[in-house]
Design an enzyme around this catalytic site. Structure first.
Site, PDB file in Angstrom:
ATOM      1  CG  ASP A 143      -2.501   1.050   1.147  1.00 58.56           C
ATOM      2  OD1 ASP A 143      -3.228   0.426   0.035  1.00 58.56           O
ATOM      3  OD2 ASP A 143      -2.794   1.322   1.821  1.00 58.56           O
TER       4      ASP A 143
ATOM      5  N   GLY B  90       0.210   6.592 -12.087  1.00 58.72           N
ATOM      6  CA  GLY B  90      -0.507   7.325 -10.827  1.00 58.72           C
ATOM      7  C   GLY B  90       0.059   8.826 -10.897  1.00 58.72           C
TER       8      GLY B  90
ATOM      9  CE  LYS C  32       7.723   4.771 -10.312  1.00 59.67           C
ATOM     10  NZ  LYS C  32       6.624   4.265 -10.638  1.00 59.67           N
TER      11      LYS C  32
HETATM   12  P1  IMP Z   1      -1.471   2.059  -4.204  1.00 59.18           P
HETATM   13  O1  IMP Z   1      -1.708   2.025  -2.629  1.00 59.18           O
HETATM   14  O2  IMP Z   1       0.201   1.155  -4.310  1.00 59.18           O
HETATM   15  O3  IMP Z   1      -2.202   1.303  -5.363  1.00 59.18           O
HETATM   16  O4  IMP Z   1      -1.318   3.200  -4.624  1.00 59.18           O
HETATM   17  C1  IMP Z   1      -2.188   4.261  -4.377  1.00 59.18           C
HETATM   18  C2  IMP Z   1      -1.904   5.020  -5.230  1.00 59.18           C
HETATM   19  O5  IMP Z   1      -0.493   5.551  -4.804  1.00 59.18           O
HETATM   20  C3  IMP Z   1      -2.489   4.910  -6.529  1.00 59.18           C
HETATM   21  O6  IMP Z   1      -3.150   4.556  -7.034  1.00 59.18           O
HETATM   22  C4  IMP Z   1      -1.481   5.645  -7.478  1.00 59.18           C
HETATM   23  O7  IMP Z   1      -2.233   7.014  -7.744  1.00 59.18           O
HETATM   24  C5  IMP Z   1      -0.460   5.931  -6.442  1.00 59.18           C
HETATM   25  N1  IMP Z   1       1.017   5.573  -6.347  1.00 59.18           N
HETATM   26  C6  IMP Z   1       1.445   4.257  -6.050  1.00 59.18           C
HETATM   27  N2  IMP Z   1       2.803   4.233  -6.342  1.00 59.18           N
HETATM   28  C7  IMP Z   1       2.688   4.991  -7.171  1.00 59.18           C
HETATM   29  C8  IMP Z   1       3.889   5.630  -8.322  1.00 59.18           C
HETATM   30  O8  IMP Z   1       5.348   4.594  -8.350  1.00 59.18           O
HETATM   31  N3  IMP Z   1       4.303   6.170  -8.895  1.00 59.18           N
HETATM   32  C9  IMP Z   1       3.037   6.762  -8.794  1.00 59.18           C
HETATM   33  N4  IMP Z   1       2.018   7.124  -8.070  1.00 59.18           N
HETATM   34  C10 IMP Z   1       1.554   5.500  -7.613  1.00 59.18           C
END
Ligand code: IMP
Length: 192
Positions: A69, A150, A172
């Site tokens: 997360d 994202g 990255k």
């Molecule tokens: P998650 O909980 O890992 O799904 O991340 C939550 C939100 O954070 C995602 O929907 C993206 O908008 C953002 N996010 C997570 N990881 C990245 C990344 O590596 N780059 C850019 N946005 C990210």
């Protein structure tokens, strides 16, 4: 080779993490594991959500698995969007909607410092264990680059002159929040 189910429906993430763990762990997507459906993430911390998602897979498969997360934490917004990064602009919003809302919230602000933080929850034999990674940087005033997903087009990590969306995936991965958390996971799995 150790086999782990990755509790995510995000194909970009599967690709990133699979590349990072290549040769060490077979990363199995939810679809490959025959799992479908929306995984709940209703906790109010990154750690709580990572646990909830990994538990969802564990309860259905009793196979070792992990979930991550991530939150984008912006200093001038008191850490928002944080745990709510995915739905910052509302339920079912797009990445572009989130970026638009973020740029509007920071309009005119000089303090644009931010970090991405990832918590991974690994469940082995039913026992959870956590790994954390963080990258500091700042939010750009407009989008740059087309790679990634994202908030990548508006996040520039410290010591770099390009956004995450302008970097090749391997670059990255070597510095990102999730890359660092995955590196810790990898180190743990290798030491076993
Ligand atoms: P998650 O909980 O890992 O799904 O991340 C939550 C939100 O954070 C995602 O929907 C993206 O908008 C953002 N996010 C997570 N990881 C990245 C990344 O590596 N780059 C850019 N946005 C990210």
């Amino acid at each position: 080779m150790k086999r782990l189910i990755f509790a995510t429906n995000n194909k970009h993430k599967v690709q990133e993490v699979r590349a990072a763990l290549q040769g060490h762990v077979e990363v199995v997507s939810l679809a490959e594991a025959g799992l479908a459906g929306e995984i709940p993430e209703t906790a109010d911390t990154l750690q709580g959500n990572a646990l909830q998602k990994a538990q969802w897979v564990w309860e259905r498969t009793h196979t070792d698995c992990f979930a991550d997360d991530t939150g984008l934490e912006v200093d001038a917004l008191d850490g928002a969007p944080g745990v709510y990064s995915a739905r910052y602009a509302g339920e079912h919003c797009s990445f572009d909607d989130n970026i638009d809302k973020l740029l509007a919230a920071l309009d005119g602000k000089t303090d644009r410092k931010a970090d991405f933080r990832t918590v991974i929850c690994l469940i082995e034999n039913g026992e959870p264990r956590y790994f954390e990674g963080r990258v500091d940087g700042h939010i750009l005033t407009e989008r740059h680059g087309a790679e990634g997903f994202g908030y990548d087009p508006v996040f520039m990590p410290d010591r770099f002159a390009v956004s995450f969306a302008e970097m090749p995936l391997d670059v990255k991965n070597s510095i990102s929040h999730r890359g660092l958390a995955v590196a810790k996971l990898k180190e743990y799995l290798e030491a076993k």
